[in-house]
Design an enzyme around this catalytic site. Sequence first.
Site, PDB file in Angstrom:
ATOM      1  N   GLY A  44       0.847  -1.181   0.000  1.00 56.34           N
ATOM      2  CA  GLY A  44       0.000   0.000   0.000  1.00 56.34           C
ATOM      3  C   GLY A  44       0.885   1.234   0.000  1.00 56.34           C
ATOM      4  O   GLY A  44       2.037   1.180   0.443  1.00 56.34           O
ATOM      5  N   HIS A 139      -2.535   7.495   6.902  1.00 50.91           N
ATOM      6  CA  HIS A 139      -1.534   8.338   6.227  1.00 50.91           C
ATOM      7  C   HIS A 139      -2.164   9.640   5.721  1.00 50.91           C
ATOM      8  O   HIS A 139      -1.530  10.694   5.750  1.00 50.91           O
ATOM      9  CB  HIS A 139      -0.916   7.602   5.036  1.00 50.91           C
TER      10      HIS A 139
HETATM   11 NI    NI Z   1       2.516   3.172   5.598  1.00 53.95          NI
END
Ligand code: NI
Length: 164
Positions: A44, A139
Amino acid sequence: MHEIRHVGDPVLRTPAEPVTDFDKELRRLVDEMFGIMYAADGVGLAGPQIGVPRRVFVYDISNRKGHLINPELIVDDEEQVVEEEGCLSVPSRETGKPLYAPTPRAAGVTVIGVDRLGRPVSVTARGMLARCFQHEFDHLNGKLYVDHLPREERRHVLAATPQP
Ligand code: NI
């Protein structure tokens, strides 16, 4: 060409802005993010990790591959599951490889957003994909997986990074 940013870089702690232009540049960005993720053996990658403060992430895990833009995350199953988790932005300064730690996450989530053409996307996930979605969504809000660790464990992980 963008490079992966490491913990200590302020961009990783800055909430990302929504994507507003669904143009060629965005399509190029998504392609580039897949390339960077695969080159780094990741599963990811989110915009802030390559210094692009936009709400976009890509993933390829558990035979599920895709990208999400301007996602919302809904927790379907709040049961906490603890599994090893790591991040390309939290590497060992000795090996350059991600540092892993047992991290609690909700068992089931749904992400709702759009794709790079602005078409609606909704994905319901459990297991490692659900973990990945929570990690990448973090994030976009300036959070890292180490934020979910007990204090001592967090210190232990961060002490091994390039900028302890
Ligand atoms: Ni990460």
